[in-house]
Design a protein around this motif. Structure first.
Motif, PDB file in Angstrom:
ATOM      1  N   GLN A  66       0.809  -1.218   0.000  1.00 50.77           N
ATOM      2  CA  GLN A  66       0.000   0.000   0.000  1.00 50.77           C
ATOM      3  C   GLN A  66       0.846   1.274   0.000  1.00 50.77           C
ATOM      4  N   GLY A  67       2.118   1.131   0.355  1.00 53.26           N
ATOM      5  CA  GLY A  67       2.999   2.290   0.390  1.00 53.26           C
ATOM      6  C   GLY A  67       3.435   2.689  -1.001  1.00 53.26           C
ATOM      7  N   GLN A  68       4.013   3.863  -1.066  1.00 55.29           N
ATOM      8  CA  GLN A  68       4.519   4.352  -2.355  1.00 55.29           C
ATOM      9  C   GLN A  68       5.938   4.853  -2.160  1.00 55.29           C
ATOM     10  N   GLY A  69       6.796   4.492  -3.088  1.00 52.72           N
ATOM     11  CA  GLY A  69       8.178   4.952  -3.033  1.00 52.72           C
ATOM     12  C   GLY A  69       8.911   4.446  -1.803  1.00 52.72           C
ATOM     13  N   GLY A  70       8.520   3.277  -1.318  1.00 49.98           N
ATOM     14  CA  GLY A  70       9.181   2.721  -0.148  1.00 49.98           C
ATOM     15  C   GLY A  70       8.689   3.296   1.168  1.00 49.98           C
ATOM     16  N   ARG A  71       7.748   4.220   1.113  1.00 49.12           N
ATOM     17  CA  ARG A  71       7.215   4.858   2.321  1.00 49.12           C
ATOM     18  C   ARG A  71       5.831   4.310   2.623  1.00 49.12           C
TER      19      ARG A  71
END
Length: 137
Positions: free
Chosen positions: A69-74
């Motif tokens: 659900q995260g984006q860009g590892g965040r």
């Protein structure tokens, strides 16, 4: 950094790192021209986060879902907060269950001592019939 360096910095075995990679928890390292896996600082941070999460009792499946659900590892902050709240609620339930078991153990020890002090064995069936934990919830 190569997998050996990453393993040394995290205290993990290279096989564990490969497992996390294969199971989708860690993005694959890039391959250098000689075929070695190469990882950046983000891999170290991810593995440290996985270690912390496991130490706190989060399952690998829950981590996998969160990373998806995260984006860009965040990870989204609301997702992290919700996960922390769920885990704290689980711990509170487990603590209550353990407190009940501890109280039951204390009652059982007292019942044993009482029976033994008069030279008898504890009647387990009679004790179980009066035990709060043996009653349906």
């Amino acid at each position: 950094m190569r997998i050996g360096e990453l393993a040394r910095q995290t205290g993990m075995k290279p096989s564990a790192i490969r497992f996390y990679e294969a199971s989708g928890l860690l993005p694959e390292g890039t391959r250098s021209t000689n075929g070695y896996r190469e990882y950046g600082p983000a891999a170290l941070e991810r593995l440290q986060f996985i270690q912390l999460s496991q130490r706190l009792g989060f399952s690998l499946d829950s981590l996998r879902q969160a990373f998806a659900q995260g984006q860009g590892g965040r990870l989204p902050h609301d997702l992290v907060q919700a996960g922390l709240a769920r885990r704290r609620a689980e711990i509170a339930r487990m603590r209550a269950e353990l407190d009940e078991q501890d109280a039951e153990l204390q009652r059982l020890a007292a019942a044993c001592n009482e029976s033994w002090s008069v030279g008898e064995c504890l009647d387990g069936s009679a004790y179980l019939a009066t035990s709060p934990l043996s009653r349906p919830a």
